[in-house]
Design a protein around this motif. Structure first.
Motif, PDB file in Angstrom:
ATOM      1  N   VAL A  34       0.888  -1.051   0.128  1.00 27.69           N
ATOM      2  CA  VAL A  34      -0.090  -0.193  -0.073  1.00 27.69           C
ATOM      3  C   VAL A  34       0.893   1.328   0.030  1.00 27.69           C
ATOM      4  CG1 VAL A  34      -1.753   1.176   1.014  1.00 27.69           C
ATOM      5  CG2 VAL A  34      -1.707  -1.318   1.362  1.00 27.69           C
ATOM      6  N   GLY A  35       0.907   2.139  -0.845  1.00 25.37           N
ATOM      7  CA  GLY A  35       1.618   3.285  -1.002  1.00 25.37           C
ATOM      8  C   GLY A  35       0.736   4.438  -0.574  1.00 25.37           C
ATOM      9  N   GLY A  36      -0.405   4.624  -0.462  1.00 23.09           N
ATOM     10  CA  GLY A  36      -1.171   5.821  -0.144  1.00 23.09           C
ATOM     11  C   GLY A  36      -0.884   6.892  -1.089  1.00 23.09           C
ATOM     12  N   ALA A  37      -1.170   8.028  -0.654  1.00 27.54           N
ATOM     13  CA  ALA A  37      -1.166   9.310  -1.350  1.00 27.54           C
ATOM     14  C   ALA A  37       0.328   9.578  -2.182  1.00 27.54           C
ATOM     15  CB  ALA A  37      -1.537  10.349  -0.686  1.00 27.54           C
ATOM     16  N   PRO A  38       1.496   9.120  -1.456  1.00 25.37           N
ATOM     17  CA  PRO A  38       2.609   9.503  -2.054  1.00 25.37           C
ATOM     18  C   PRO A  38       2.940   8.517  -3.234  1.00 25.37           C
ATOM     19  CG  PRO A  38       2.876   9.201   0.344  1.00 25.37           C
ATOM     20  CD  PRO A  38       1.553   8.893   0.140  1.00 25.37           C
ATOM     21  N   ALA A  39       2.464   7.471  -3.253  1.00 27.85           N
ATOM     22  CA  ALA A  39       2.477   6.361  -4.240  1.00 27.85           C
ATOM     23  C   ALA A  39       1.829   6.994  -5.477  1.00 27.85           C
ATOM     24  CB  ALA A  39       2.119   4.987  -3.930  1.00 27.85           C
ATOM     25  N   ALA A  40       0.502   7.648  -5.146  1.00 31.12           N
ATOM     26  CA  ALA A  40       0.032   8.264  -6.356  1.00 31.12           C
ATOM     27  C   ALA A  40       0.701   9.197  -6.997  1.00 31.12           C
ATOM     28  CB  ALA A  40      -1.417   8.648  -5.842  1.00 31.12           C
ATOM     29  N   MET A  41       1.775   9.643  -6.424  1.00 28.61           N
ATOM     30  CA  MET A  41       2.732  10.712  -7.237  1.00 28.61           C
ATOM     31  C   MET A  41       3.825   9.983  -7.418  1.00 28.61           C
ATOM     32  SD  MET A  41       1.744  13.970  -4.787  1.00 28.61           S
ATOM     33  CE  MET A  41       1.801  13.087  -3.404  1.00 28.61           C
ATOM     34  N   ALA A  42       3.942   8.602  -7.469  1.00 23.65           N
ATOM     35  CA  ALA A  42       5.197   7.881  -7.812  1.00 23.65           C
ATOM     36  C   ALA A  42       6.287   8.312  -6.932  1.00 23.65           C
ATOM     37  CB  ALA A  42       5.546   7.998  -9.163  1.00 23.65           C
ATOM     38  N   GLN A  43       6.107   8.651  -5.556  1.00 21.90           N
ATOM     39  CA  GLN A  43       7.008   8.745  -4.454  1.00 21.90           C
ATOM     40  C   GLN A  43       7.225   7.724  -3.594  1.00 21.90           C
ATOM     41  OE1 GLN A  43       6.374  13.020  -3.354  1.00 21.90           O
ATOM     42  NE2 GLN A  43       6.657  13.847  -5.348  1.00 21.90           N
ATOM     43  N   ALA A  44       6.562   6.894  -3.679  1.00 22.24           N
ATOM     44  CA  ALA A  44       6.640   5.831  -2.550  1.00 22.24           C
ATOM     45  C   ALA A  44       6.503   4.245  -3.366  1.00 22.24           C
ATOM     46  CB  ALA A  44       5.831   5.926  -1.244  1.00 22.24           C
ATOM     47  N   THR A  45       6.978   3.356  -2.843  1.00 21.92           N
ATOM     48  CA  THR A  45       6.428   1.965  -3.393  1.00 21.92           C
ATOM     49  C   THR A  45       5.409   1.459  -3.188  1.00 21.92           C
ATOM     50  OG1 THR A  45       8.893   1.675  -3.103  1.00 21.92           O
ATOM     51  CG2 THR A  45       7.474  -0.053  -3.739  1.00 21.92           C
ATOM     52  N   GLY A  46       4.584   0.900  -4.087  1.00 22.75           N
ATOM     53  CA  GLY A  46       3.275   0.446  -3.656  1.00 22.75           C
ATOM     54  C   GLY A  46       2.226   1.027  -4.722  1.00 22.75           C
ATOM     55  N   VAL A  47       1.110   0.389  -4.641  1.00 22.53           N
ATOM     56  CA  VAL A  47      -0.288   0.926  -5.196  1.00 22.53           C
ATOM     57  C   VAL A  47      -0.680   2.202  -4.812  1.00 22.53           C
ATOM     58  CG1 VAL A  47      -2.280   0.228  -6.242  1.00 22.53           C
ATOM     59  CG2 VAL A  47      -0.813  -1.417  -5.664  1.00 22.53           C
ATOM     60  N   GLY A  48      -0.984   2.999  -5.572  1.00 21.62           N
ATOM     61  CA  GLY A  48      -1.407   4.481  -5.101  1.00 21.62           C
ATOM     62  C   GLY A  48      -2.905   4.942  -4.652  1.00 21.62           C
ATOM     63  N   THR A  49      -3.147   4.110  -3.537  1.00 16.85           N
ATOM     64  CA  THR A  49      -4.130   4.139  -2.740  1.00 16.85           C
ATOM     65  C   THR A  49      -4.153   3.685  -1.427  1.00 16.85           C
ATOM     66  OG1 THR A  49      -6.765   4.102  -2.948  1.00 16.85           O
ATOM     67  CG2 THR A  49      -5.423   2.330  -3.581  1.00 16.85           C
ATOM     68  N   SER A 130      14.773   7.018  -7.367  1.00 20.02           N
ATOM     69  CA  SER A 130      15.220   8.456  -7.515  1.00 20.02           C
ATOM     70  C   SER A 130      15.260   9.315  -6.305  1.00 20.02           C
ATOM     71  CB  SER A 130      13.827   9.256  -8.307  1.00 20.02           C
ATOM     72  OG  SER A 130      13.364   8.385  -9.343  1.00 20.02           O
ATOM     73  N   GLN A 131      15.880  10.470  -6.418  1.00 21.27           N
ATOM     74  CA  GLN A 131      16.216  11.080  -5.244  1.00 21.27           C
ATOM     75  C   GLN A 131      15.057  11.816  -4.700  1.00 21.27           C
ATOM     76  OE1 GLN A 131      19.297  14.386  -5.941  1.00 21.27           O
ATOM     77  NE2 GLN A 131      20.966  12.830  -5.169  1.00 21.27           N
ATOM     78  N   GLY A 132      14.951  11.823  -3.272  1.00 19.28           N
ATOM     79  CA  GLY A 132      13.713  12.498  -2.651  1.00 19.28           C
ATOM     80  C   GLY A 132      12.553  11.459  -2.589  1.00 19.28           C
ATOM     81  N   THR A 133      12.627  10.346  -2.903  1.00 19.31           N
ATOM     82  CA  THR A 133      11.352   9.500  -2.885  1.00 19.31           C
ATOM     83  C   THR A 133      11.835   8.314  -2.337  1.00 19.31           C
ATOM     84  OG1 THR A 133      11.950   8.148  -4.961  1.00 19.31           O
ATOM     85  CG2 THR A 133      10.921  10.093  -5.547  1.00 19.31           C
ATOM     86  N   GLU A 134      10.457   7.579  -1.808  1.00 18.49           N
ATOM     87  CA  GLU A 134      10.684   6.616  -0.936  1.00 18.49           C
ATOM     88  C   GLU A 134      10.497   5.214  -1.907  1.00 18.49           C
ATOM     89  OE1 GLU A 134      10.421   6.136   2.647  1.00 18.49           O
ATOM     90  OE2 GLU A 134      11.249   8.245   2.746  1.00 18.49           O
ATOM     91  N   GLY A 135      11.105   5.236  -3.070  1.00 18.66           N
ATOM     92  CA  GLY A 135      10.827   4.084  -4.058  1.00 18.66           C
ATOM     93  C   GLY A 135       9.635   4.629  -4.884  1.00 18.66           C
ATOM     94  N   HIS A 136       9.363   3.695  -6.014  1.00 12.97           N
ATOM     95  CA  HIS A 136       8.419   4.023  -6.919  1.00 12.97           C
ATOM     96  C   HIS A 136       7.955   2.573  -7.595  1.00 12.97           C
ATOM     97  CE1 HIS A 136      11.990   4.664  -8.894  1.00 12.97           C
ATOM     98  NE2 HIS A 136      12.087   5.932  -8.374  1.00 12.97           N
ATOM     99  N   GLY A 137       6.800   2.415  -8.020  1.00 12.67           N
ATOM    100  CA  GLY A 137       6.540   1.291  -8.557  1.00 12.67           C
ATOM    101  C   GLY A 137       6.166   0.322  -7.622  1.00 12.67           C
ATOM    102  N   ILE A 138       6.133  -1.171  -8.397  1.00 13.41           N
ATOM    103  CA  ILE A 138       5.764  -2.239  -7.548  1.00 13.41           C
ATOM    104  C   ILE A 138       7.079  -3.427  -8.067  1.00 13.41           C
ATOM    105  CG2 ILE A 138       4.139  -4.055  -6.820  1.00 13.41           C
ATOM    106  CD1 ILE A 138       2.062  -1.693  -8.120  1.00 13.41           C
ATOM    107  N   PRO A 139       8.009  -3.415  -7.199  1.00 19.24           N
ATOM    108  CA  PRO A 139       8.946  -4.423  -7.462  1.00 19.24           C
ATOM    109  C   PRO A 139       8.578  -5.715  -7.191  1.00 19.24           C
ATOM    110  CG  PRO A 139       9.588  -3.151  -5.649  1.00 19.24           C
ATOM    111  CD  PRO A 139       8.253  -2.528  -5.998  1.00 19.24           C
ATOM    112  N   THR A 140       9.333  -6.700  -7.742  1.00 24.19           N
ATOM    113  CA  THR A 140       8.641  -8.139  -7.704  1.00 24.19           C
ATOM    114  C   THR A 140       8.602  -8.586  -6.391  1.00 24.19           C
ATOM    115  OG1 THR A 140      10.365  -8.598  -9.400  1.00 24.19           O
ATOM    116  CG2 THR A 140       9.608 -10.620  -8.617  1.00 24.19           C
TER     117      THR A 140
END
Lengths: 239, 281
Positions: A34-49, A130-140
């Motif tokens: 679960v990435g929440g709002a940050p993942a919706a902006m591709a600033q955290a790993t997980g699905v953006g909700t 990427s710099q300033g993010t907590e990861g992005h996308g959904i790794p294996t």
């Protein structure tokens, strides 16, 4: 007046199974990326909700597939398997389409910021964050963790639904199914929110350090579901 | 600045205890008035149930505002879904075992589960929000009132079972009228959104209690209109008055909300429509 003690004694096995289903859902939520709002902006790993939306989406699909299987068979194993697989398919599709968005839309590689090497593929992760993010996308690792988590959630949801429908009562069948399904949905939401408070809104999967907090959520979910299960069994069994 | 009351901590122009009284008393009075007046006056009195639900919604939104101000870590929507999840469990139980006392039983048991979840959240999950226990109790109870109120306005009664005389259904119950038909899903989402959305839409450093609550009234009115639309096709409730009153409440509360938005905003300007293709060239 309803014989409350008699109903609880007669349906004690169902209360235990409903509680077990709630615990499985709470455990499953910890595995879904679960990435929440940050993942919706591709600033955290997980699905953006949020957790609730993801868990509810997968879990309710599990309920539907379990209910569909219940049309054709009474076998507990087949019904649980159907609910489990339905939830797994739902979360896989969600994560896959989300992944397309991150890779082809946003243009970032899937990468985890919590671990240096992906625990399953052993691929290097930190170079691609990427710099300033907590990861992005959904790794294996997150993807596989999410499929397992949704499976547990679907298993728990169908177990609750099956146990509620095993309670002896005098209701017409259509009313009974309606009440049991809405009750299962209510329990599902309670058990999806409790673990999401435990993980503080975001988690990457089983490799995330936050995953170690799951015993607390299991305990909380056990108490809350047990209380709700008694009320549900008394309400439905007394009809 | 104004009578709005600031965000931060528990500051509010209207004390929470008054809102609790408004939610509990208004909600129960609305639900019971709908139940008795539908019998005595006519099915169109079912709109009172939706007014009770609006009292519950405003109470729930005020409680969400207080607790979510501390930062839940998961976004505000989760707590609204939790409220309706607990509310549905308690409402099924309360209406099924309570008979005429059903709404009160549902309210008490929703508060009980909310209390337990609140204690678990603070003691086991270590969320450390000082008002978590009280707020969770309030939110769960408000969810139960919302569900029972909207159900009552949809079918004209909160009795759980159909009343059958000589093999003819004279009153449709909640079980067959709301739950089996699936209208409960409408209640779940419309009521849940009405409780969680006001704070979610208004949060920020300039959040004001009265603006958030005006938004809650407006969302409650939308839920009331939807309940009215459902009531037009159920046999023992009449929806036209519910829809009319709902639209009136929506208009008044939306005007109030827009007035407060203009009051709190630095400046409100019209940007006009997007330029057309010809204008860009």
């Amino acid at each position: 007046m309803i014989d409350i003690v008699g109903i609880i004694a007669a349906d004690f096995l169902n209360i235990i199974l409903i509680t077990l289903g709630g615990i499985l859902i709470a455990l499953g939520v910890h595995l879904v990326p679960v990435g929440g709002a940050p993942a919706a902006m591709a600033q955290a790993t997980g699905v953006g909700t949020g957790t609730v939306q993801l868990a509810a989406g997968a879990g309710l699909t599990g309920l539907v597939t379990a209910g569909f299987m219940m049309n054709v068979t009474d076998s507990l194993g087949l019904i649980l398997a159907s609910g489990t697989v339905g939830a797994m398919i739902m979360i896989s599709v969600t994560m896959l389409v989300g992944q397309w968005m991150y890779v082809y839309g946003v243009g970032c590689p899937p990468a985890s910021a919590k671990v240096k090497y992906d625990p399953i593929t052993k691929d290097r992760q930190d170079l691609y964050v990427s710099q300033g993010t907590e990861g992005h996308g959904i790794p294996t690792a997150s993807f596989i963790s999410g499929v397992i988590g949704a499976g547990l959630g679907g298993l728990g949801g169908s177990l609750i639904y099956f146990s509620l429908l095993s309670i002896e009562n005098g209701l017409p069948e259509a009313d009974f199914i309606g009440i049991a399904s809405i009750f299962a949905i209510g329990l599902f939401f309670v058990n999806a929110v409790i673990p999401s408070y435990n993980i503080g809104g975001t988690i990457e999967g089983f490799h995330d350090p936050k995953f170690k907090r799951f015993p607390k959520a299991v305990l909380a979910s056990f108490v809350a579901t047990f209380l709700a299960a008694i009320m549900g069994v008394v309400a439905i069994g007394g009809m | 600045m104004s009578a709005g009351g600031g965000g931060g901590g528990a500051h509010a122009a209207i004390p929470q205890n008054n809102i609790i009284a408004f939610g509990v008393v208004g909600g129960l009075v609305g639900i019971y008035a709908a139940y008795f007046l539908v019998d005595m006056v006519g099915p169109y009195m079912s709109f009172l149930g939706a007014l009770g639900a609006i009292c519950g919604i405003v109470w729930g939104a005020a409680a969400v505002r207080r607790v979510a101000n501390y930062g839940l870590g998961t976004g505000v929507p989760s707590i609204g879904m939790l409220a309706l999840g607990i509310g549905i469990i308690a409402a099924t139980f309360g209406l099924a075992v309570g008979g005429i006392a059903g709404p009160v039983v549902a309210l008490v048991f929703a508060a009980l589960i909310g209390l337990v979840v609140g204690i678990l959240a603070n003691k086991v999950l270590n969320m450390g929000i000082p008002i978590m226990v009280q707020s969770m109790t309030e939110i769960a109870a408000a969810g139960a009132i919302t569900i029972v109120g909207l159900s009552t306005s949809m079918i004209g009664t909160f009795m759980f079972f159909d009343e059958v005389v000589n093999g003819v259904v004279v009153t449709q119950g909640v079980a067959s009228g709301v739950m089996t038909t699936g209208y409960i899903a409408v209640i779940f989402i419309a009521g849940g959104l009405a409780i969680l959305h006001p704070y979610n839409a208004n949060l920020g450093p300039d959040e004001k209690q009265d603006r958030t609550l005006a938004c809650a009234f407006e969302k409650g009115a939308i839920a009331m209109i939807i309940a009215g639309i459902v009531a037009t096709i159920t046999p023992f409730a009449s929806g036209s008055l519910t829809i009319l009153i709902g639209v009136a409440i929506w208009y008044i509360s939306f005007s109030g909300f827009y007035k407060r938005v203009k009051r709190d905003a630095f400046k409100v300007t019209g940007t006009g429509l997007l330029p057309s293709k010809e204008e860009l060239e």
